[in-house]
Design a protein around this motif. Sequence first.
Motif, PDB file in Angstrom:
ATOM      1  N   ASP A   7       0.843  -1.185   0.000  1.00 30.97           N
ATOM      2  CA  ASP A   7       0.000   0.000   0.000  1.00 30.97           C
ATOM      3  C   ASP A   7       0.883   1.242   0.000  1.00 30.97           C
ATOM      4  OD1 ASP A   7      -2.227  -1.538   0.046  1.00 30.97           O
ATOM      5  OD2 ASP A   7      -2.611  -1.304   2.189  1.00 30.97           O
ATOM      6  N   ARG A  10       1.508   8.172   2.805  1.00 26.78           N
ATOM      7  CA  ARG A  10       1.067   9.537   2.559  1.00 26.78           C
ATOM      8  C   ARG A  10       2.250  10.387   2.108  1.00 26.78           C
ATOM      9  NH1 ARG A  10      -2.844   6.869   2.650  1.00 26.78           N
ATOM     10  NH2 ARG A  10      -4.724   7.206   3.839  1.00 26.78           N
ATOM     11  N   ASP A  55     -17.386   2.458   1.706  1.00 25.17           N
ATOM     12  CA  ASP A  55     -16.162   1.710   1.403  1.00 25.17           C
ATOM     13  C   ASP A  55     -15.136   2.566   0.668  1.00 25.17           C
ATOM     14  OD1 ASP A  55     -17.123  -0.674   2.524  1.00 25.17           O
ATOM     15  OD2 ASP A  55     -18.188  -1.183   0.681  1.00 25.17           O
ATOM     16  N   PHE A  56     -15.280   3.897   0.770  1.00 25.05           N
ATOM     17  CA  PHE A  56     -14.410   4.774  -0.001  1.00 25.05           C
ATOM     18  C   PHE A  56     -12.928   4.558   0.307  1.00 25.05           C
ATOM     19  CE2 PHE A  56     -11.942   8.695  -0.345  1.00 25.05           C
ATOM     20  CZ  PHE A  56     -12.028   8.900  -1.717  1.00 25.05           C
ATOM     21  N   GLN A  57     -12.590   4.370   1.569  1.00 28.57           N
ATOM     22  CA  GLN A  57     -11.175   4.191   1.918  1.00 28.57           C
ATOM     23  C   GLN A  57     -10.599   2.946   1.251  1.00 28.57           C
ATOM     24  OE1 GLN A  57      -9.283   6.497   3.636  1.00 28.57           O
ATOM     25  NE2 GLN A  57      -7.600   5.204   2.877  1.00 28.57           N
ATOM     26  N   GLN A  58     -11.418   1.916   1.136  1.00 26.81           N
ATOM     27  CA  GLN A  58     -10.974   0.702   0.449  1.00 26.81           C
ATOM     28  C   GLN A  58     -10.733   0.982  -1.035  1.00 26.81           C
ATOM     29  OE1 GLN A  58     -13.603  -2.651   0.969  1.00 26.81           O
ATOM     30  NE2 GLN A  58     -12.529  -3.908  -0.543  1.00 26.81           N
ATOM     31  N   LYS A  60      -9.941   3.895  -2.311  1.00 31.58           N
ATOM     32  CA  LYS A  60      -8.728   4.713  -2.385  1.00 31.58           C
ATOM     33  C   LYS A  60      -7.478   3.860  -2.222  1.00 31.58           C
ATOM     34  CE  LYS A  60      -6.376   8.609  -0.209  1.00 31.58           C
ATOM     35  NZ  LYS A  60      -6.424   9.660   0.830  1.00 31.58           N
ATOM     36  N   ASN A  61      -7.500   2.925  -1.299  1.00 30.01           N
ATOM     37  CA  ASN A  61      -6.344   2.045  -1.110  1.00 30.01           C
ATOM     38  C   ASN A  61      -6.067   1.215  -2.362  1.00 30.01           C
ATOM     39  OD1 ASN A  61      -5.989   2.973   1.489  1.00 30.01           O
ATOM     40  ND2 ASN A  61      -7.045   1.248   2.453  1.00 30.01           N
ATOM     41  N   ALA A 113     -11.146   9.328  -5.377  1.00 24.08           N
ATOM     42  CA  ALA A 113     -10.105   8.446  -4.841  1.00 24.08           C
ATOM     43  C   ALA A 113      -8.781   8.662  -5.565  1.00 24.08           C
ATOM     44  CB  ALA A 113     -10.547   6.992  -4.957  1.00 24.08           C
ATOM     45  N   GLU A 116      -7.255  12.063  -4.532  1.00 21.89           N
ATOM     46  CA  GLU A 116      -6.632  12.035  -3.205  1.00 21.89           C
ATOM     47  C   GLU A 116      -5.300  11.305  -3.244  1.00 21.89           C
ATOM     48  OE1 GLU A 116      -9.031  10.796   0.057  1.00 21.89           O
ATOM     49  OE2 GLU A 116     -10.613  12.277  -0.337  1.00 21.89           O
ATOM     50  N   ASP A 120      -1.747  12.917  -2.273  1.00 21.52           N
ATOM     51  CA  ASP A 120      -0.934  12.261  -1.254  1.00 21.52           C
ATOM     52  C   ASP A 120       0.482  11.978  -1.765  1.00 21.52           C
ATOM     53  OD1 ASP A 120      -3.024  12.283   0.526  1.00 21.52           O
ATOM     54  OD2 ASP A 120      -3.562  10.177   0.243  1.00 21.52           O
TER      55      ASP A 120
END
Length: 371
Positions: A7, A10, A55-58, A60-61, A113, A116, A120
């Motif tokens: 992964d 930042r 589930d946005f963070q998923q 984005k990951n 996503a 961001e 980052d």
Amino acid sequence: MRVRCKDYTRRDFLKGAAGTFALSTFPTIFTSYGDLQQKKHSVYIKKYTTYDKNDFQQLKNCIGEMVACLYQINPFFSYGDKISLKINLVATKDCLDLPAGDTYVTNPLVVKALGEVLLDLGAGSLFIVEGSTHPSNTMEAFTELGYDVIASQLKATLIDLNKADPYPDFTQVDIERGLIYDSIAGNNHLAETDCLITVSKLKVHSSAGVTLSLKNMIGLLPIQKYGINGTGARMQYVHSPDQRTQIPYNIVDIARAFPVDFAVIDGISAIDKGEGPWVKNISYVTPGVLIAGDNAVAVDSIGTAIMGFSPETAYPYPPFVNCYNHIQLANSYGLGSNNLNDIAVLGEKVKDVMYPYTPPDQQRTTTKSYH
């Protein structure tokens, strides 16, 4: 061959002189996968199945893993760059009783996503750009689909490519020995951006066969210059007099004038047998896949293969039943390879995510299709 990267982190991922990537953060994939060096292009495939905001963070990951891994192979932007995200926002109305973003236009959450992730990883500023068709006022289309909210969250600027704003006039980009154009008029922002990224949808096209990263760039043609009386579709330039040649020639001329630095295809869900709700007998499909790479021809070749077609197919065979294969034409102009043997596939294997699409109907005359 499957390659996976860790992964991404930042902004501490960015270290060293001039804010370049500290690639030691990631495993050195070249030493583990020597054959990767023998390939012309790299394309990352990732399974993903939902636009659920919870589930946005998923999401984005997932996109972060793809982008960071591909950047390690071939850096496609530098710290502090202006990055433009060319989305597919041809229209705004619902399709098959589902939101446009779930069916035939780029879903805003995918763009959020990706935006961001790019911030980052050191992007200086973001721009979301498009020349919509219905409505031809892209700012209205942005608002209807919620891109105004996404832009606010990303501190991004929205640009309507159908207009010269915020510049006094369009810029002309010359093309040496263009297939159709000697030069193409475009919003001057396209000449000033440091990195141009196309974010398209995984769809067949009733005229072009498939509409992926390369076909998405038709939206760079400002309707004020290339539309019917300054409004509406770009039919008279893109489809006439003979769509068999006019569509692929337009696509390749645009790709030569405005080179794509990175390409993402949103294939989480889409429609089959056509590019929008104006096409008869379309259906809702859920390929559940994201595709990305630093070469639009290679990305489209993998996308076409995932849809169950060969990117080397010649007209008039599916899916290129109504015009010449623009992916093959782009290959012949040195814009990238459509030979799958030239492409290193990272993440999932094509055969494990293949989702057969239905080719468009063969036409006797030009039909109503847009972007």
